[in-house]
Design a protein around this motif. Sequence first.
Motif, mmCIF file in Angstrom:
data_model
loop_
_atom_site.group_PDB
_atom_site.id
_atom_site.type_symbol
_atom_site.label_atom_id
_atom_site.label_comp_id
_atom_site.label_asym_id
_atom_site.label_seq_id
_atom_site.Cartn_x
_atom_site.Cartn_y
_atom_site.Cartn_z
ATOM 1 N N GLY A 84 12.338 28.577 -49.348
ATOM 2 C CA GLY A 84 13.451 29.516 -49.371
ATOM 3 C C GLY A 84 13.217 30.750 -48.527
ATOM 4 O O GLY A 84 14.123 31.221 -47.822
ATOM 5 N N THR A 85 12.011 31.315 -48.580
ATOM 6 C CA THR A 85 11.736 32.520 -47.792
ATOM 7 C C THR A 85 11.768 32.218 -46.295
ATOM 8 O O THR A 85 12.210 33.054 -45.503
ATOM 9 C CB THR A 85 10.375 33.124 -48.174
ATOM 10 N N ALA A 86 11.312 31.032 -45.915
ATOM 11 C CA ALA A 86 11.363 30.653 -44.496
ATOM 12 C C ALA A 86 12.812 30.574 -44.020
ATOM 13 O O ALA A 86 13.146 31.046 -42.920
ATOM 14 C CB ALA A 86 10.650 29.321 -44.274
ATOM 15 N N ALA A 87 13.672 29.987 -44.840
ATOM 16 C CA ALA A 87 15.094 29.893 -44.466
ATOM 17 C C ALA A 87 15.734 31.274 -44.439
ATOM 18 O O ALA A 87 16.515 31.587 -43.532
ATOM 19 C CB ALA A 87 15.826 28.981 -45.439
ATOM 20 N N ALA A 88 15.427 32.109 -45.420
ATOM 21 C CA ALA A 88 16.003 33.447 -45.457
ATOM 22 C C ALA A 88 15.619 34.234 -44.210
ATOM 23 O O ALA A 88 16.457 34.941 -43.617
ATOM 24 C CB ALA A 88 15.547 34.176 -46.716
ATOM 25 N N ALA A 89 14.366 34.114 -43.792
ATOM 26 C CA ALA A 89 13.930 34.799 -42.570
ATOM 27 C C ALA A 89 14.671 34.256 -41.354
ATOM 28 O O ALA A 89 15.047 35.017 -40.453
ATOM 29 C CB ALA A 89 12.422 34.638 -42.399
ATOM 30 N N ARG A 90 14.896 32.952 -41.338
ATOM 31 C CA ARG A 90 15.601 32.319 -40.215
ATOM 32 C C ARG A 90 17.031 32.841 -40.111
ATOM 33 O O ARG A 90 17.550 33.019 -39.008
ATOM 34 C CB ARG A 90 15.576 30.807 -40.418
ATOM 35 N N TYR A 91 17.675 33.083 -41.258
ATOM 36 C CA TYR A 91 19.065 33.538 -41.255
ATOM 37 C C TYR A 91 19.175 35.060 -41.279
ATOM 38 O O TYR A 91 20.285 35.599 -41.212
ATOM 39 C CB TYR A 91 19.821 32.958 -42.454
ATOM 40 N N GLY A 92 18.044 35.758 -41.416
ATOM 41 C CA GLY A 92 18.065 37.211 -41.420
ATOM 42 C C GLY A 92 18.658 37.818 -42.670
ATOM 43 O O GLY A 92 19.319 38.865 -42.607
ATOM 44 N N VAL A 93 18.405 37.170 -43.833
ATOM 45 C CA VAL A 93 18.936 37.668 -45.109
ATOM 46 C C VAL A 93 17.819 37.668 -46.142
ATOM 47 O O VAL A 93 16.781 37.028 -45.952
ATOM 48 C CB VAL A 93 20.122 36.803 -45.606
ATOM 49 N N PRO A 94 18.012 38.330 -47.286
ATOM 50 C CA PRO A 94 16.976 38.363 -48.320
ATOM 51 C C PRO A 94 16.843 37.018 -49.043
ATOM 52 O O PRO A 94 17.798 36.237 -49.129
ATOM 53 C CB PRO A 94 17.452 39.445 -49.286
ATOM 54 N N PHE A 95 15.651 36.791 -49.595
ATOM 55 C CA PHE A 95 15.410 35.650 -50.478
ATOM 56 C C PHE A 95 15.521 36.130 -51.915
ATOM 57 O O PHE A 95 14.980 37.175 -52.285
ATOM 58 C CB PHE A 95 14.025 35.054 -50.242
ATOM 59 N N ALA A 96 16.249 35.371 -52.745
ATOM 60 C CA ALA A 96 16.394 35.692 -54.169
ATOM 61 C C ALA A 96 15.641 34.641 -54.977
ATOM 62 O O ALA A 96 15.882 33.445 -54.812
ATOM 63 C CB ALA A 96 17.867 35.710 -54.560
ATOM 64 N N VAL A 143 19.575 33.801 -49.880
ATOM 65 C CA VAL A 143 19.119 32.423 -50.039
ATOM 66 C C VAL A 143 18.318 32.315 -51.322
ATOM 67 O O VAL A 143 17.489 33.189 -51.635
ATOM 68 C CB VAL A 143 18.235 31.988 -48.844
ATOM 69 N N TRP A 144 18.559 31.244 -52.058
ATOM 70 C CA TRP A 144 17.712 30.885 -53.211
ATOM 71 C C TRP A 144 17.204 29.461 -53.013
ATOM 72 O O TRP A 144 17.917 28.609 -52.459
ATOM 73 C CB TRP A 144 18.502 30.945 -54.523
#
Length: 333
Positions: free
Chosen positions: A40-52, A32-33
């Motif tokens: 972005g970091t909140a969404a990345a954590a929600r989807y279980g992927v890294p934040f770029a 996620v970016w």
Amino acid sequence: MLRTAMLGVAHVHANGYARQIIEHPEAQIVCVWDDQADRGTAAAARYGVPFADDLEALLSRQDVDGVVVNAPTDQHPEILIAAAAHGKHIFTEKALTIATADADRVVDAVHASGIKFMISLPRRTWPESLFFKQVLDEGWLGRVTMMRARLAHPGALDRWFSGPTAWFGDREQAGGGALFDLGCHIVDLMGWFLGEPASVVAVTQNFSGEYDIDDQTVAIVQFKQGALGILDCTWVHRAGPNPIEIYGTEGYAGYDGRRESIQLISNELQPEGIRGSIHPLELPEALPSPMDQWISAVLHDTPMTIGIEDGRNLTRLMEAIYQAADSGCQVVV
């Protein structure tokens, strides 16, 4: 497997698109970016992927095949052009861009890249929309004289947009309010049904004062084939129907927003000596969703029913509506 990156999660539909990818057997989210790191970091954590945090570095990654764009609309041109330049397949939330000049830049970039591109205009896949398109294509209404369409919800009355979605109330970022965000669906359908627009007059209003942006719009579009289109859109609608009505020299087709209320009256379909109203029991089968069409096109080269030119034409007509409202004059499209 289509490996996707979420480019921006600012739009209210971002989580819905993410779920479609996660639940699809041939697609996955890999990162996620977002221009706002906390969002972005909140969404990345929600989807279980890294934040770029570096967009250019993300677009250079070999493990990213396609991108799903949900950034504020004013960011679309540069994000879409950059993704196309890196050969990434693109799925984007509407609107394509705020200005037609930017839309043309995106069209050129996508055509030059050869990627698969999809803009989310889901009403083009709905059975009732496909039925109305069939009625028009078959000429069952004769020559179309007028179309009326309304789309509304209480978004301003209930202050739907705040925090991460507060940008919906900022015209510079969003391009416009109720018309640009919500009305674009009926603006798109009207253009799909009636063809090339010729001119437009319009009035926008900030009725509620809840956001410093239009929350109510009425526009009248004259189309090159002769029909008039009347559309209204609002965020201050508490109750009532969201109808589509299409009138022609030989009949009428429309509904009040409920599929079971669809009605067709046509002189072109009269059995011998019988007149009456038709309420179809079966409608065309729904097409695959824009997301499903895009994933299949990327992986299996299947055709898509919505193209980048549809997004460009939508931007052109919406830009003309706002120009007409701002100037108080008729605008040639």
